[in-house]
Each structure stands twice: as C-alpha cells, then as structure tokens.
Design a protein around this motif. Structure first.
Motif, mmCIF file in Angstrom:
data_model
loop_
_atom_site.group_PDB
_atom_site.id
_atom_site.type_symbol
_atom_site.label_atom_id
_atom_site.label_comp_id
_atom_site.label_asym_id
_atom_site.label_seq_id
_atom_site.Cartn_x
_atom_site.Cartn_y
_atom_site.Cartn_z
ATOM 1 N N VAL A 32 -54.313 20.495 -27.092
ATOM 2 C CA VAL A 32 -54.157 20.242 -25.568
ATOM 3 C C VAL A 32 -53.169 19.155 -25.233
ATOM 4 C CG1 VAL A 32 -56.084 18.777 -25.312
ATOM 5 C CG2 VAL A 32 -55.464 20.339 -23.366
ATOM 6 N N GLN A 33 -52.170 19.314 -24.487
ATOM 7 C CA GLN A 33 -51.152 18.318 -24.340
ATOM 8 C C GLN A 33 -50.794 18.281 -22.950
ATOM 9 O OE1 GLN A 33 -47.587 17.949 -26.930
ATOM 10 N NE2 GLN A 33 -46.933 19.526 -25.463
ATOM 11 N N VAL A 34 -50.984 17.149 -22.438
ATOM 12 C CA VAL A 34 -50.805 16.728 -21.209
ATOM 13 C C VAL A 34 -49.598 15.557 -21.117
ATOM 14 C CG1 VAL A 34 -53.110 16.859 -20.414
ATOM 15 C CG2 VAL A 34 -52.363 14.627 -21.239
ATOM 16 N N GLY A 54 -54.977 6.141 -23.982
ATOM 17 C CA GLY A 54 -55.948 7.036 -24.752
ATOM 18 C C GLY A 54 -56.666 7.932 -23.821
ATOM 19 N N ILE A 55 -57.629 8.658 -24.686
ATOM 20 C CA ILE A 55 -58.537 9.499 -24.036
ATOM 21 C C ILE A 55 -59.841 9.311 -24.836
ATOM 22 C CG2 ILE A 55 -59.180 11.921 -23.736
ATOM 23 C CD1 ILE A 55 -56.278 12.714 -23.959
ATOM 24 N N ARG A 70 -52.843 11.525 -29.836
ATOM 25 C CA ARG A 70 -51.437 11.180 -30.001
ATOM 26 C C ARG A 70 -50.731 11.059 -28.903
ATOM 27 N NH1 ARG A 70 -54.032 10.492 -33.893
ATOM 28 N NH2 ARG A 70 -53.726 11.585 -35.933
ATOM 29 N N VAL A 71 -50.114 9.798 -28.807
ATOM 30 C CA VAL A 71 -49.103 9.648 -27.666
ATOM 31 C C VAL A 71 -47.514 9.788 -28.081
ATOM 32 C CG1 VAL A 71 -48.475 7.796 -25.963
ATOM 33 C CG2 VAL A 71 -50.824 8.100 -26.558
ATOM 34 N N ASN A 76 -43.332 11.983 -23.338
ATOM 35 C CA ASN A 76 -44.022 11.568 -22.435
ATOM 36 C C ASN A 76 -45.288 12.606 -22.456
ATOM 37 O OD1 ASN A 76 -44.843 10.356 -19.947
ATOM 38 N ND2 ASN A 76 -44.273 11.995 -18.563
ATOM 39 N N ALA A 77 -45.856 12.512 -23.634
ATOM 40 C CA ALA A 77 -47.009 13.535 -23.739
ATOM 41 C C ALA A 77 -48.193 13.103 -24.555
ATOM 42 C CB ALA A 77 -46.819 14.830 -24.582
ATOM 43 N N ILE A 78 -49.378 13.079 -24.266
ATOM 44 C CA ILE A 78 -50.502 12.826 -25.112
ATOM 45 C C ILE A 78 -51.297 13.922 -25.455
ATOM 46 C CG2 ILE A 78 -51.947 12.449 -22.976
ATOM 47 C CD1 ILE A 78 -53.381 10.140 -24.441
#
Length: 150
Positions: A32-34, A54-55, A70-71, A76-78
């Motif tokens: 899953v990528q945000v 972080g999550i 992972r950042v 610009n994704a986590i």
C-alpha cells in the motif's frame, strides 16, 4: 525392460505437467503506497523530513511501528506491505496512525482482499480511508494521495 521405460516416461510426463504452472509467473506483491501533499499539492516528504515520517498502530493497547514502512522522498511516498497483511488478519479493523515527528498527521484504514487469480495470491487493498474519507486510487502513480492539512 519395456515396463520400466513406460514407468519412467509416465513419471517424466507427470512431472512436466505438474511443473507447467511455474512459480516464475508469480508477480511481486504490491505494497500500500500513500503520497503526502498539502492542500496546494506540494509534497510533504523531503529528504530532510523523511526520517521523521512513519506509520504505526495499537496492538493490545501497545504502540507498534510498522517495521517495513519505507519513505521515499524522491516520489513523496510512504509504503508498507505489513499494513496490508495486518489489515487482512484483523478483518480490516486496524487503524494506522500516520506520524511526522511528534505530530499525528491522520488515521489510515484499509479494506483488503486476497487476489486469487493464478500467480497473484497476495493481499491487496480495495479501499483506503484517511481520517474517515475514502481516498481514490491513482492509476498513474499507483497509490493514494493524502492531502494533509497544516
């Protein structure tokens, strides 16, 4: 001798038929990528702030950080695979808290499913909610863009 050759040929043919669905077709799981942006669309993750993002989630009242989160400041994704697995295991009830340093940016909740197509037996996201709102999936950059208000 003929019986032995027939058994050998039959065994070889059976082995070849069993191997026709090779694991080479197995595609990689997708995390899953945000993507984090402000209301104007400017990225919130930079090389300087990436280490602070972080999550995590609460398990039995204890805070647990997702170790695989992972950042990537370049995109610009986590991203996280564990978020999908944990959501699937808990019946999609887990809420993940998105943090930046000491501040909470918001809450992510996932709906998941197992992709049962041949060669794709992975857990995938079918919906992502951010602070209770459904966020659309972006096909051009596979993931979800979260607008984080300052």
């Amino acid at each position: 001798m003929t019986f032995f050759v027939r058994i050998l040929l039959l065994g070889g043919a059976t082995l070849l038929a069993a191997c026709s669905d090779s694991v080479d077709c197995q595609s990689s799981p997708q995390p899953v990528q945000v993507f984090l942006t402000d209301a104007a669309g400017a990225p919130l993750i930079t090389a300087a702030t990436a280490a602070d993002v972080g999550i995590g989630y609460y398990r039995n009242g204890q805070w647990v950080s997702l170790p695989d989160a992972r950042v990537n400041p370049a995109t610009n994704a986590i991203s996280s695979y564990d978020a999908l697995t944990i959501s699937r295991e808990t019946g999609d009830t887990t809420r993940f808290w998105l943090d930046s340093g000491a501040s909470r940016l918001g809450v992510i909740q996932l709906k998941t499913y197992v992709d049962n197509t041949p060669c794709n037996g992975w857990t995938r996201a079918s919906e992502l909610r951010y602070n209770g709102l459904i966020i659309p999936f972006e096909a051009m950059k596979p993931g979800y863009t979260l607008i984080v208000a300052p």
